[in-house]
Design an enzyme around this catalytic site. Sequence first.
Site, PDB file in Angstrom:
ATOM      1  N   VAL A 239      24.719  20.948  41.040  1.00 10.39           N
ATOM      2  CA  VAL A 239      24.732  19.503  40.766  1.00 10.39           C
ATOM      3  C   VAL A 239      26.107  18.965  41.159  1.00 10.39           C
ATOM      4  O   VAL A 239      26.841  18.408  40.347  1.00 10.39           O
ATOM      5  CB  VAL A 239      24.442  19.207  39.276  1.00 10.39           C
ATOM      6  N   HIS A 240      26.411  19.112  42.453  1.00  5.82           N
ATOM      7  CA  HIS A 240      27.763  18.813  42.946  1.00  5.82           C
ATOM      8  C   HIS A 240      28.323  17.488  42.413  1.00  5.82           C
ATOM      9  O   HIS A 240      29.381  17.436  41.799  1.00  5.82           O
ATOM     10  CB  HIS A 240      27.756  18.739  44.474  1.00  5.82           C
TER      11      HIS A 240
END
Lengths: 318, 291
Positions: A239-240
Amino acid sequence: MKKIPIIFDCDPGHDDAIALVMALAREDWDIKAITTVGGNNTIKNVTENALRILEVTGRTDIPVASGMEGPFLKELVQTGKFHGKSGMDGHHLPDPVTKAASDDAVGLMAKILEESDEPVTLIITGVFTNVAVLLLAYPHLKSKISKISIMGGSYYRGNWSPIAEFNVWADPEAADVVMRAGIPFDMYGLDVTHQAYLKREEYAELRTYNNPVADFIADLFDFFSKSCIEDRGHPGCLVHDACAVAGLIDPSLFRYIDTHVQMDMDGDITRGGCVVELRPKGWPRDDEVNSKVAVWVDRIGFMKLLLDSCAYFGKKEV
Amino acid sequence: MKKRVFIDCHTDMQDIPAIKLIRRIPDLEICGISSCYDPYRSGTEEKISEGFLKSSGFEGKISEGARSPIIPRRGCNGGPGGHSEYYCRPQDGYAWEQMFEQAIKDNEDSGITMLLLGPATNLAIAILRYPAIKSRIDHIIMAGGSFGFGDVAPYSERNVYDDAYACKILLHSGIPMTMIGLSAATDAALSRDEMKTAVRCLVGEKKSESCLEDMSLRCLGGKYIVPSLAAAAWMMDPEVAVMDNFHVDVETNGTEMYGRTVIEWRHYLHEPEETRVAVSIKKDKLLDIVK
């Protein structure tokens, strides 16, 4: 309660959407605008995705403005296969009813900064082109930006080349303008975002929340997990972009180093990579600190923050 | 209806002779002037000089432009350039705002010509900030670049070298472009006496010395090589130059080659040749035009 003024520049995108939901759950943030930039997908699609996210979260009071279609000097390269045709595949949301407030993201950002009595925080989770143009065209407004929280870059690993991360690789000249602007920035690069993942059994909890926002995010996780887990062998769904939001909400979730970061734009095989000064103090090195670079994340704390943000929309009337 | 030209130039005295020459062109109206990025102007001289304001003869507002290049040269190719930051908006707005305002004037049927007598920074920012400006600029005329040798580096001409990225943005913009550069202007190199006479004809005795002084960077090997004057002369009479079309790009990497205009001379490749380039300037014709 005094709220923190924020401008959120993004290109949704699955992880942008999750980052936005986390930001929209903050009652102590005043999100002045969401601006979009061509990146993960076309400017049209990412703008519509931003509008959809605001509709599903019941925050259509926030203006959306679309911005630059592509980078300074080259054609836009999209990340299509990771985010699907729409840029946010996996959950069907109807076409947005609301319209973008403007097609001049840079103009809207400039107006907000001009009119703001206090410095505004910028979040960038897309390609840096909008913010770079803002800083070039309105240099006097730099002092109105307190800091920039960035998802982009890396110090060792890349995803679009062996060493270059997409958001900076896609428009390295724009990233260079932002990094050289003299505005402090917190950088959440791939090295730390690869530690910020949720396993399938962890994000499955979202299905128990019984709220449309959590369902929406769960569907996005399901889609994005295919490329993260099945194709690339990560232990969970990365979930950059959410890291750039989580770090602003609770910096204690991360460990940082204060250092100097710049772009490489010249290398035959390193163009678009970040040069992060990692040599130990005492060695010959460039000590001009311009960034806090996140190097470690408390994954469980991060996950809890993300899940709590989604749960918030069940308690709130949307 | 007169054609409209917007001039982005140095706002000391060096470009005044070129502006004076342009003012003589009967069917041309100067619709705006802005101050280009100038790394050789000291940090304490950010303001447009009094001499320029008095000498240009332009009655509209002269707007201030960039104080640093889009992307400064880095350690690997010569180190940084740039001056102090803007801490407030310039009184008359930024150069790129005025360029856009003039380009989109809706009472005008045709677009404008942009004449760049210095680095391309301001117009590059205008193109990035206002992409719609591209359809309203008929033509960019750039006094700079070079077919062969350079001045500030072996192959790099000063105006391009000072903001190579900005020049690249222009060349990639799709706007028709003409480049009148150093190598062509060298064919019309003028001795000090010739230059003095030419400048006197254009600005008068009183201001000629300050113009020559500010043109010192254009004095090479005892001769004045002035692309800005050549570009103005070409606008007045295209016969002053031999032109050809080429594909042109700018090197933004490297050390010795940084800022080089790379001109694809191999016509036999039959590649698109979008940029009109002055191959040589006729000195006698130039002097006739000035007189």
